[in-house]
Design a protein around this motif. Structure first.
Motif, PDB file in Angstrom:
ATOM      1  N   PHE A 161       0.706  -1.245  -0.050  1.00  0.00           N
ATOM      2  CA  PHE A 161      -0.102   0.049   0.055  1.00  0.00           C
ATOM      3  C   PHE A 161       0.894   1.454   0.024  1.00  0.00           C
ATOM      4  CE2 PHE A 161      -2.498   3.283   2.382  1.00  0.00           C
ATOM      5  CZ  PHE A 161      -3.433   3.403   1.652  1.00  0.00           C
ATOM      6  N   ARG A 165       1.293   4.171  -2.995  1.00  0.00           N
ATOM      7  CA  ARG A 165       1.296   5.641  -2.560  1.00  0.00           C
ATOM      8  C   ARG A 165       2.236   6.364  -3.274  1.00  0.00           C
ATOM      9  NH1 ARG A 165       1.454   8.246   1.508  1.00  0.00           N
ATOM     10  NH2 ARG A 165      -0.131   9.668   1.231  1.00  0.00           N
ATOM     11  N   GLU A 184      -6.052  -1.456  -3.613  1.00  0.00           N
ATOM     12  CA  GLU A 184      -5.734  -0.356  -3.040  1.00  0.00           C
ATOM     13  C   GLU A 184      -7.213   0.012  -2.364  1.00  0.00           C
ATOM     14  OE1 GLU A 184      -4.185   4.451  -3.742  1.00  0.00           O
ATOM     15  OE2 GLU A 184      -4.714   3.112  -5.409  1.00  0.00           O
TER      16      GLU A 184
END
Length: 206
Positions: A161, A165, A184
């Motif tokens: 994750f 980003r 996500e």
């Protein structure tokens, strides 16, 4: 337990993992400048996050912290279902993220700026994005078989994750990787992820 983290850094993965243990902990948000102070360097001479402090003992390195949490709180199952195979799968993907994908971002974070040639530096950026695209394709293929990297939800998923980003911020091409997009979405819908993002002052919809 006390986690030292910087907003959006790789330590966000440890922050989410702590949420998933369901155990009490504290968070200390530290800036780049604070990480350079003698006080912080007593915790980690490298001046980096994450640092997990417990009872006067300070542990560094993502893989060490995540495995420590998995061992300390086996009921959380972030290290697998208790079988050696499940733990190996979690560590296989954790290793991929920690040793392969994470370092591949370095040129995009300025490690080739010393070359002092704009065109050459941009080539290193393009190469990094190309390498990262290939790695995200591997993760996407795995997520086409399972909802989570290791089959069941594990300590590897918060790390992925974080990498997603970063990829968005670094303009890595993620087009067509629909399994990653769904992953996500699952992560952002998770209450523990939402609490960690809020605690670090990060946009929960980004």
């Amino acid at each position: 337990m006390k986690l030292y983290t910087s907003p959006g850094a790789c330590s966000l993965g440890d922050h989410i993992a702590l949420e998933w243990t369901g155990q009490p902990y504290e968070v200390a948000l530290v800036s780049r400048e604070e990480r350079a102070t003698p006080e912080f360097r007593k915790l980690n001479p490298a001046g980096a996050v994450p640092v997990l402090e417990e009872g006067g003992w300070a542990l560094t390195q993502n893989s060490a912290i995540l495995n420590y949490l998995a061992d300390k709180f086996p009921e959380s199952k972030i290290g697998g279902d208790g079988t050696p195979q499940s733990r190996a799968e979690a560590n296989r993907w954790l290793g991929f993220l920690n040793s392969d994908m994470h370092p591949a971002f370095k040129p995009l974070f300025g490690t080739t700026d010393y070359l002092e040639d704009k065109a050459v530096i941009e080539k290193t950026h393009d190469n990094a994005r190309k390498q990262l695209r290939g790695m995200f394709e591997r993760a996407d293929a795995q997520l086409g078989k399972h909802d989570w990297l290791a089959g069941s939800r594990s300590m590897a998923d918060p790390y992925l994750f974080v990498m997603l980003r970063w990829a968005k911020g670094a303009k890595v091409d993620l087009s067509g990787l629909n399994n990653l997009k769904k992953f996500e979405q699952r992560m952002r819908a998770d209450a523990g992820v939402q609490r960690a993002l809020k605690s670090e002052g990060l946009d929960q919809a980004a």
